[in-house]
Enzyme design. Structure first.
Site, PDB file in Angstrom:
ATOM      1  N   SER A  49      21.466 -33.808 -28.454  1.00 41.35           N
ATOM      2  CA  SER A  49      22.703 -33.247 -29.014  1.00 41.35           C
ATOM      3  C   SER A  49      23.028 -33.853 -30.373  1.00 41.35           C
ATOM      4  O   SER A  49      23.379 -33.135 -31.313  1.00 41.35           O
ATOM      5  CB  SER A  49      23.866 -33.487 -28.047  1.00 41.35           C
ATOM      6  OG  SER A  49      23.604 -32.901 -26.794  1.00 41.35           O
ATOM      7  N   TYR A 112      22.421 -20.378 -19.985  1.00 41.48           N
ATOM      8  CA  TYR A 112      22.602 -18.957 -20.283  1.00 41.48           C
ATOM      9  C   TYR A 112      22.436 -18.125 -19.018  1.00 41.48           C
ATOM     10  O   TYR A 112      23.286 -17.344 -18.661  1.00 41.48           O
ATOM     11  CB  TYR A 112      21.655 -18.463 -21.388  1.00 41.48           C
ATOM     12  CG  TYR A 112      21.961 -17.040 -21.836  1.00 41.48           C
ATOM     13  CD1 TYR A 112      23.002 -16.798 -22.720  1.00 41.48           C
ATOM     14  CD2 TYR A 112      21.232 -15.966 -21.359  1.00 41.48           C
ATOM     15  CE1 TYR A 112      23.306 -15.508 -23.115  1.00 41.48           C
ATOM     16  CE2 TYR A 112      21.528 -14.676 -21.746  1.00 41.48           C
ATOM     17  CZ  TYR A 112      22.571 -14.445 -22.622  1.00 41.48           C
ATOM     18  OH  TYR A 112      22.867 -13.165 -23.006  1.00 41.48           O
ATOM     19  N   TYR A 138      18.344 -34.371 -18.242  1.00 40.67           N
ATOM     20  CA  TYR A 138      19.486 -34.563 -19.137  1.00 40.67           C
ATOM     21  C   TYR A 138      20.679 -33.875 -18.488  1.00 40.67           C
ATOM     22  O   TYR A 138      20.760 -32.649 -18.443  1.00 40.67           O
ATOM     23  CB  TYR A 138      19.142 -33.927 -20.481  1.00 40.67           C
ATOM     24  CG  TYR A 138      20.084 -34.191 -21.636  1.00 40.67           C
ATOM     25  CD1 TYR A 138      21.272 -34.881 -21.492  1.00 40.67           C
ATOM     26  CD2 TYR A 138      19.744 -33.733 -22.911  1.00 40.67           C
ATOM     27  CE1 TYR A 138      22.101 -35.116 -22.572  1.00 40.67           C
ATOM     28  CE2 TYR A 138      20.566 -33.956 -23.998  1.00 40.67           C
ATOM     29  CZ  TYR A 138      21.743 -34.630 -23.826  1.00 40.67           C
ATOM     30  OH  TYR A 138      22.570 -34.854 -24.897  1.00 40.67           O
ATOM     31  N   LYS A 166      19.099 -39.107 -18.071  1.00 40.79           N
ATOM     32  CA  LYS A 166      20.085 -39.398 -19.116  1.00 40.79           C
ATOM     33  C   LYS A 166      21.375 -38.728 -18.689  1.00 40.79           C
ATOM     34  O   LYS A 166      21.476 -37.501 -18.682  1.00 40.79           O
ATOM     35  CB  LYS A 166      19.645 -38.866 -20.479  1.00 40.79           C
ATOM     36  CG  LYS A 166      20.680 -39.089 -21.575  1.00 40.79           C
ATOM     37  CD  LYS A 166      20.269 -38.420 -22.870  1.00 40.79           C
ATOM     38  CE  LYS A 166      21.276 -38.704 -23.986  1.00 40.79           C
ATOM     39  NZ  LYS A 166      22.530 -37.951 -23.857  1.00 40.79           N
TER      40      LYS A 166
END
Length: 310
Positions: A49, A112, A138, A166
């Site tokens: 990010s 999505y 993640y 993470k």
């Protein structure tokens, strides 16, 4: 190089310096890597990010991984984000990361599309079977709208699908469940990293292995000091360092929320700070993010001075 198991310490998500026309500034990226290595970090995470991965075309992603892996030259492990909507698209990024020499990949849940937990598990299974690199989950529900439950993470760890996690969910209770489950199941090689800049001391106290701090781009030395204090059991010193870093994190809020979004404000702040510190040439963020104003950048400079960084 092979990844240590577990991977420990400070693994900053490397920002992606850009030129004014939105190309990757490889010279600034190399200087940023040097800045992080000199700060004593334990690994690097590109294309997350804080790297603006969501904004970068595939050619930019390849350039970033190639540049960082080549420049770091085996000094530190490099994790690469292979972040996309579904497994087959993720595998394209994983192939590029492997070809560049990355040591592992970091992958979110599908997004999505609307998925069931069984399909999220299948997503990671497919990627793990075909990627040819250690796979880190993640957990980023704010962006992908799927929370990785502790039971699912631990099941995938037990099956050796995942090498680590993470956790950027902000769910400290969920993080504790993963850490307790890791101990209970004897998953000693499974890496657990927090993505929260503001609760690193708490995460280490719970048993986390390390931190992936976006603010670590700006002040890697501070996060390295914090990690060392935690490992030494100096919780009073760790709290003081965490408090200093928490104050510095105020740079992400200087952007006027009536004018720009949180991504423009936060990522713009990291880049403005790196520019003010002389690490990167240009603080521009990728389109369509909007730039910080001159006054907002001046406020970032005051935060840096208060933290002893200017």
């Amino acid at each position: 190089m092979s990844l240590p198991t577990p991977l420990t310490g400070v693994v900053p998500p490397v920002c992606t310096p850009l030129t004014p026309d939105n190309e990757v500034d490889t010279a600034s990226l190399a200087r940023l890597v040097d800045h992080l290595v000199e700060g004593g970090v334990d690994g690097l995470f590109v294309l997350g990010s804080s790297s603006e991965a969501a904004y970068l075309p595939d050619r930019h992603r390849r350039t970033v991984v190639d540049t960082v892996v080549r420049h770091v030259a085996g000094q530190l492990p490099v994790l690469a984000g292979a972040i996309d909507m579904t497994a087959l698209r993720v595998l394209d990024h994983a192939t590029a990361a492997r070809a560049a020499g990355a040591d592992g990949i970091v992958v979110t849940a599908p997004f999505y599309t609307r998925t069931h937990p069984a399909e999220i598990a299948r997503h990671y299974q497919v990627v793990a079977e075909r990627a040819g690199l250690p796979l880190f989950a993640y957990d980023l529900p704010v962006s992908v709208h799927s929370k990785l439950g502790a039971d699912l993470v631990l099941e995938l760890a037990e099956r050796s699908v995942l090498a680590g996690l993470k956790d950027s969910s902000g769910d400290e209770g969920g993080l504790r469940k993963v850490l307790l489950g890791r101990t209970r199941e004897g998953l000693d090689s499974f890496t657990v990293l927090t993505g929260s800049e503001l609760t690193v001391d708490s995460a280490f106290a719970m048993g986390a292995d390390g931190v992936v701090p976006g603010l670590g781009n700006v002040d890697p030395h501070g996060y390295v000091r914090l990690a060392r204090l935690c490992r030494a059991g100096d919780w009073q010193g760790a709290r003081a360092e965490q408090d200093r870093l928490t104050a510095l994190f105020g740079i992400v809020d200087v952007g006027d929320p009536t004018r720009i979004g949180p991504s423009s404000s936060g990522l713009g702040a990291f880049k403005a700070a790196l520019h003010l510190r002389g690490v990167i040439d240009c603080p521009v963020t990728a389109d369509p993010q909007l730039p910080l104003t001159e006054d907002e950048v001046l406020r970032i400079g005051k935060h840096l001075a208060a933290a002893g960084l200017l």
